[in-house]
Design an enzyme around this catalytic site. Structure first.
Site, PDB file in Angstrom:
ATOM      1  N   GLY A  14       0.827  -1.205   0.000  1.00 31.84           N
ATOM      2  CA  GLY A  14       0.000   0.000   0.000  1.00 31.84           C
ATOM      3  C   GLY A  14       0.855   1.246   0.000  1.00 31.84           C
ATOM      4  N   ASP A 145       1.185   1.582   8.576  1.00 35.06           N
ATOM      5  CA  ASP A 145       0.778   0.800   9.742  1.00 35.06           C
ATOM      6  C   ASP A 145       1.763   0.910  10.911  1.00 35.06           C
ATOM      7  OD1 ASP A 145      -1.563  -0.265   8.572  1.00 35.06           O
ATOM      8  OD2 ASP A 145      -0.387  -1.749   7.508  1.00 35.06           O
ATOM      9  N   GLU A 248      -9.635  -1.241  11.847  1.00 32.68           N
ATOM     10  CA  GLU A 248     -10.316  -2.249  11.035  1.00 32.68           C
ATOM     11  C   GLU A 248     -10.052  -3.667  11.537  1.00 32.68           C
ATOM     12  OE1 GLU A 248      -8.775  -2.293   7.050  1.00 32.68           O
ATOM     13  OE2 GLU A 248      -6.686  -2.480   7.709  1.00 32.68           O
ATOM     14  N   LEU A 299      -8.237   7.463   1.730  1.00 35.99           N
ATOM     15  CA  LEU A 299      -8.095   8.896   1.963  1.00 35.99           C
ATOM     16  C   LEU A 299      -6.971   9.188   2.943  1.00 35.99           C
ATOM     17  CD1 LEU A 299     -11.851   9.954   2.267  1.00 35.99           C
ATOM     18  CD2 LEU A 299     -10.359  10.142   0.273  1.00 35.99           C
TER      19      LEU A 299
END
Length: 422
Positions: A14, A145, A248, A299
């Site tokens: 990512g 992360d 999440e 976002l």
């Protein structure tokens, strides 16, 4: 004197608001060492660029283009979610990499990504001992992360932390102003599969008693619906409203993910989705409060307009350092950020062996989580605040950020062979 060899750089996993700053650091450092590095090629879409022989000659980029990378989000060369299998499971992949590397005389390999990318870089660093093709491989850390071990922080995290804290601070003001006759509970879902760093960053917004967010939900703390609902109800009764930041990756008492969507991604990780929606439904069903929720998702990792200046500087620095260390002979390492002082905040660049980095996740330490499990401690605040310091906005034109629109041309293939990725 040894002749210069070429280098390969690629972005993986990512992307972030500042990964291109690391690319700028790699490119500028490589150009500063013509005695060691000839051409720096970038892989189109990560390691797939090498396997598919889709390479970009970065010398086609002007100095102005390279400088613009520092204020452009996402991955300018394209990224991928693809993990090399072990040598014993798919030797054909490594034979293909060597074939392409030989064709382009690649002697240096720089891979910019997180834990799975560190594993890929480690495997590339072993090509010499395993398959007779010596290459110097250095991992350039990146992950929003913040879960890579042996580094104080991960480039990309400081900016996502700043975005999270600012966003929930603004949303909390919104909810507080409308709570008497309208929405009383707002839930912001943030990324964070196993580690709660991004959710914890939201806690920075709560600077005074009663400030939102009043509740943070971490993967490291087992989710208890009854305790959560009691905390929401108490908060609304006390302040009139409640804002929540939820990771999440929060888990149930039996260890299952609270919002597992089914299936896995390309790295074999379980797909997640819908934490905020499920929490909101729980609040509505059990407490009856009017509510709203939002999913930050891409976002938060793309928000270059509110990037942390500290994060930007560190992201650039690890890119430059990767090249400097490789030219000096290093291989099989990850560049790290070392904290030298809390106050005043000071940091430097170090390194760690990839064997101790690859496939290892750093979780939130318990001393960073409040006793009740719903917020951060002062120790966490001291750790995080330096990482979000400083503003480095991109240039604006006609009211919009002016980002680099780089459309690379692939170099002509030299192996005359198409390789299909399994």
């Amino acid at each position: 004197m040894p002749q210069p060899r070429n280098a390969f750089y690629a972005q993986s996993g990512g992307v972030t608001a500042v990964i291109n700053a690391s690319a700028a650091g790699v490119i500028e450092a490589a150009r500063a060492h013509p005695e060691a590095i000839g051409t720096l090629y970038a892989g189109s879409n990560g390691i797939l660029g090498a396997l598919h022989e889709e390479l970009i000659d970065t010398s086609q980029m002007s100095d102005a283009d390279v400088a613009a990378l520092r204020h452009t989000p996402a991955g300018v060369f394209g990224s991928c979610r693809y993990k090399l299998k072990g040598f014993d499971r798919n030797q054909a992949e490594y034979e293909r990499l060597i074939e392409v590397f030989k064709a382009f005389d690649i002697g240096y390999f720089f891979y910019n990504g997180g834990g799975d990318s560190a594993d890929t870089c480690l495997k590339i660093s072993q090509l010499g001992s395993r398959m007779g093709y010596p290459i110097q491989a250095v991992h350039v850390p990146k992950t929003m992360d913040n879960d890579l071990p042996l580094t104080d922080t991960c480039p990309g995290f400081g900016s996502v932390a700043k975005y999270t804290a600012v966003s929930i601070a603004e949303a909390s003001l919104d909810i507080a102003s409308m709570a008497r006759s309208s929405t009383k509970v707002f839930i912001l879902e943030v990324m964070g599969r196993h580690a709660g760093w991004t959710a914890a960053a939201g806690g920075l917004a709560a600077q005074q008693p009663g400030d939102g967010p009043q509740i943070l939900l971490f993967p490291e703390v087992t989710f208890d619906p009854e305790r959560f609902l009691a905390k929401v109800e108490d908060t609304v009764k006390r302040y009139g409203w409640c804002t929540v930041v939820a990771s999440e990756g929060i888990t149930n008492a039996d260890g299952t993910l609270f919002a597992e969507a089914g299936g896995t991604d390309a790295f074999g990780h379980k797909q997640l989705g819908g934490v905020a929606a499920r929490l909101a439904a729980l609040v509505k069903e059990r407490l009856g409060y009017k509510h709203h929720f939002a999913v930050a998702d891409y976002l938060m990792r793309a928000a270059r307009h509110i990037a942390s200046a500290t994060d930007l500087e560190q992201s650039y620095a690890v890119g430059r350092a990767a090249v400097e260390k490789a030219v000096a002979g290093a291989s099989g390492i990850m560049v790290t950020v070392q904290r030298d002082s809390d106050s005043p905040y000071a940091w430097s660049v170090g390194e760690a062996p990839l064997e101790k980095v690859a496939n290892t996740e750093r979780m939130m330490p318990r001393e960073f989580i409040s006793d009740d499990g719903f917020h951060i401690t002062e120790a966490c605040r001291r750790y995080m605040l330096p990482l979000i310091q400083g503003e480095a906005p991109p240039p604006f034109e006609n009211g919009l950020p002016r980002y680099l629109r780089f459309r690379p041309t692939l170099v002509a293939p030299r192996t005359e062979r198409i390789f299909e990725v399994a």
